[in-house]
Design a protein around this motif. Sequence first.
Motif, short mmCIF file in Angstrom:
data_model
loop_
_atom_site.label_atom_id
_atom_site.label_comp_id
_atom_site.label_asym_id
_atom_site.label_seq_id
_atom_site.Cartn_x
_atom_site.Cartn_y
_atom_site.Cartn_z
N VAL A 30 -2.11 6.97 -11.99
CA VAL A 30 -1.75 6.29 -10.75
C VAL A 30 -3.00 5.66 -10.14
N ASP A 31 -2.94 4.37 -9.89
CA ASP A 31 -3.99 3.69 -9.15
C ASP A 31 -3.65 3.77 -7.67
N LEU A 32 -4.32 4.65 -6.96
CA LEU A 32 -3.99 4.93 -5.57
C LEU A 32 -4.35 3.79 -4.64
N ARG A 33 -5.03 2.77 -5.14
CA ARG A 33 -5.37 1.61 -4.31
C ARG A 33 -4.21 0.65 -4.16
N VAL A 34 -3.21 0.73 -5.03
CA VAL A 34 -2.17 -0.30 -5.07
C VAL A 34 -0.84 0.27 -4.56
N ALA A 35 -0.25 -0.40 -3.60
CA ALA A 35 1.04 0.03 -3.06
C ALA A 35 2.15 -0.29 -4.06
N PRO A 36 2.89 0.72 -4.52
CA PRO A 36 4.00 0.47 -5.45
C PRO A 36 5.24 -0.01 -4.71
N SER A 37 6.29 -0.29 -5.44
CA SER A 37 7.53 -0.76 -4.83
C SER A 37 8.25 0.38 -4.11
N PRO A 75 -3.56 4.61 12.61
CA PRO A 75 -2.81 3.35 12.57
C PRO A 75 -1.85 3.32 11.39
N ALA A 76 -0.57 3.10 11.68
CA ALA A 76 0.45 2.96 10.64
C ALA A 76 0.52 1.48 10.26
N LEU A 77 0.23 1.17 9.03
CA LEU A 77 0.11 -0.22 8.59
C LEU A 77 1.39 -0.69 7.91
N ALA A 78 1.79 -1.89 8.25
CA ALA A 78 2.92 -2.54 7.58
C ALA A 78 2.41 -3.16 6.28
N VAL A 79 2.71 -2.51 5.17
CA VAL A 79 2.23 -2.98 3.87
C VAL A 79 3.41 -3.44 3.01
N SER A 80 3.07 -4.11 1.93
CA SER A 80 4.06 -4.61 0.98
C SER A 80 3.64 -4.22 -0.43
N PRO A 81 4.58 -4.17 -1.38
CA PRO A 81 4.20 -3.87 -2.77
C PRO A 81 3.11 -4.81 -3.27
N GLY A 82 2.11 -4.22 -3.90
CA GLY A 82 0.99 -5.00 -4.40
C GLY A 82 -0.19 -5.08 -3.46
N ASP A 83 -0.02 -4.67 -2.19
CA ASP A 83 -1.15 -4.62 -1.27
C ASP A 83 -2.16 -3.56 -1.74
N SER A 84 -3.40 -3.73 -1.32
CA SER A 84 -4.46 -2.79 -1.67
C SER A 84 -4.81 -1.92 -0.47
N ILE A 85 -5.05 -0.64 -0.74
CA ILE A 85 -5.52 0.31 0.26
C ILE A 85 -6.87 0.82 -0.22
N LEU A 86 -7.90 0.68 0.59
CA LEU A 86 -9.27 0.90 0.13
C LEU A 86 -9.99 1.90 1.02
N ILE A 87 -10.56 2.94 0.39
CA ILE A 87 -11.36 3.95 1.07
C ILE A 87 -12.59 4.19 0.19
N SER A 147 -14.31 12.17 7.02
CA SER A 147 -13.32 11.98 5.96
C SER A 147 -12.36 10.87 6.39
N CYS A 148 -11.65 10.33 5.43
CA CYS A 148 -10.60 9.36 5.72
C CYS A 148 -9.39 9.73 4.87
N TRP A 149 -8.28 10.00 5.53
CA TRP A 149 -7.08 10.42 4.84
C TRP A 149 -6.17 9.21 4.60
N LEU A 150 -5.29 9.36 3.64
CA LEU A 150 -4.19 8.40 3.47
C LEU A 150 -2.89 9.16 3.39
N PHE A 151 -1.97 8.83 4.30
CA PHE A 151 -0.58 9.23 4.12
C PHE A 151 0.21 7.95 3.90
N ALA A 152 0.91 7.87 2.79
CA ALA A 152 1.68 6.67 2.48
C ALA A 152 3.04 7.07 1.94
N SER A 153 4.07 6.52 2.55
CA SER A 153 5.42 6.68 2.03
C SER A 153 5.88 5.33 1.51
N TYR A 154 6.05 5.25 0.21
CA TYR A 154 6.54 4.03 -0.41
C TYR A 154 8.02 4.24 -0.76
N GLY A 155 8.78 4.48 0.28
CA GLY A 155 10.22 4.69 0.14
C GLY A 155 10.63 6.13 -0.05
#
Length: 325
Positions: free
Chosen positions: A206-213, A160-172, A254-262
Motif C-alpha cells: 500500500v502506498d499510503l501517499r495516494v488516496a484510493p477510490s 483539519p478534515a480535508l476534502a480529497v479525491s481518488p489519486g490525491d497525494s497525502i504527504l508527511i 508527530s503528525c497523524w493521518l486518519f483517512a476514511s476512503y469509504g
Amino acid sequence: MTIEDVDAARSPWRTRTITIDNGVLRFALFPDLGGRIFSLVHQPTGKEILWRNPSLDPAQARAGAFDDCWTGGWDELFPNDEAATLGATAYPDHGELWTARWYCEVQRPDTLYLRTETPASRCQVEKWIAFNDGEERIRFRHRLQNLSGQSLSYLWKLHPALAVSPGDSILIPAGRLRLEPEFLRSLGGGALEWKGPILALPDRTVDLRVAPSAASREVYFFYGLDLQEGWCAAYDPARRLAVGLAFPRDLFTSCWLFASYGGWRDHYVAVLEPSTAYPFRLEQAAASGQCAVLPPQGCQQAEVVFSARSGVGGVSRIAPDGEIY
C-alpha cells in the motif's frame, strides 16, 4: 479584504459566523461551535478545501461523542484525544476545545482574536488568525496558559478534515510510521512500525501517499514519527493545487493521518493531524513520556501557517513561513 460577522439568526448555518475573504482564500469560522473553521475555499480553483459531513447540521452538533457529532471542517483537540482520566481529572471525548464557546473579535482589519478557557484542564487558550490581501496563506498564533498550580501533560492536535479525491497525494515527511494497534482496520497484518510511505501487507503493498477510490473501503490510521521537517500537505493533481500546514517541529513532534476512503461511516475524508503527543490515549502518552507538558502557571506559544499554491506539479517541502516548494 472583507470581514463579516453574522449572527445566528442571519447565518445559513444557524450559528454566529465570521467570514473572511482576502480575494484568494475565503473562510468561515464558528466561534460558538468550538471556534471551528467550517469552510475554506481556494477561490482561483473554486475548491472547498475542508470536508463537511453532508448528514449533519453543524448547529445541532454541540455535545456527545465526537464521532457522532463530527460535522467536518477544522477543529482543534486539547488536552486529549480519546476520553481520558489523568490523575484525578477526567477529560471528555476529543478534549475541551471542540465544544467550547470562544470569545471572538476583529482586532484589526486583517486579524481575528479568539479566547476560551478549559474547565477541566484549567487553561486559557488564545488564538490570533491573520490574513494578507491576495495571499494564499493564513497565519495562526496560538497561546496556551496553564492557570493552575499543577503541571499539565497534554495532547494538542490540529485537526483539519480535508476534502480529497481518488489519486490525491497525502504527504508527511516522517522518518518512520507506526500503526495504532487498537485501530488497524484495513492496514492490519503487516509490521506495526516501518520506514517509508510503502506498507507491505501479506497480500499486497500500500502506498499510503495516494488516496484510493471510495470503492476500496480503505481506512488508514497511523502516526508519522521522527519528522524531518515541520509540515504536512495534500496535493490535488486535477487542479494542480497544493495545500498544507507548516508548524514548529519541536512542539508538534508527530503528525497523524486518519483517512476514511469509504470504509468508515461511508465518509471519504483525510485528516492531517500535527500533534504534541502520541499515541491517542493520553494516559499511555503521559506514561511513556510522549506528551508535551505545561508547568504550573506555564505558557506555550506556537505559530502555524496554512498555505496553498496553485499551478504546481506536486510538493517537495513547505518552509516554516508557509512557502510551498
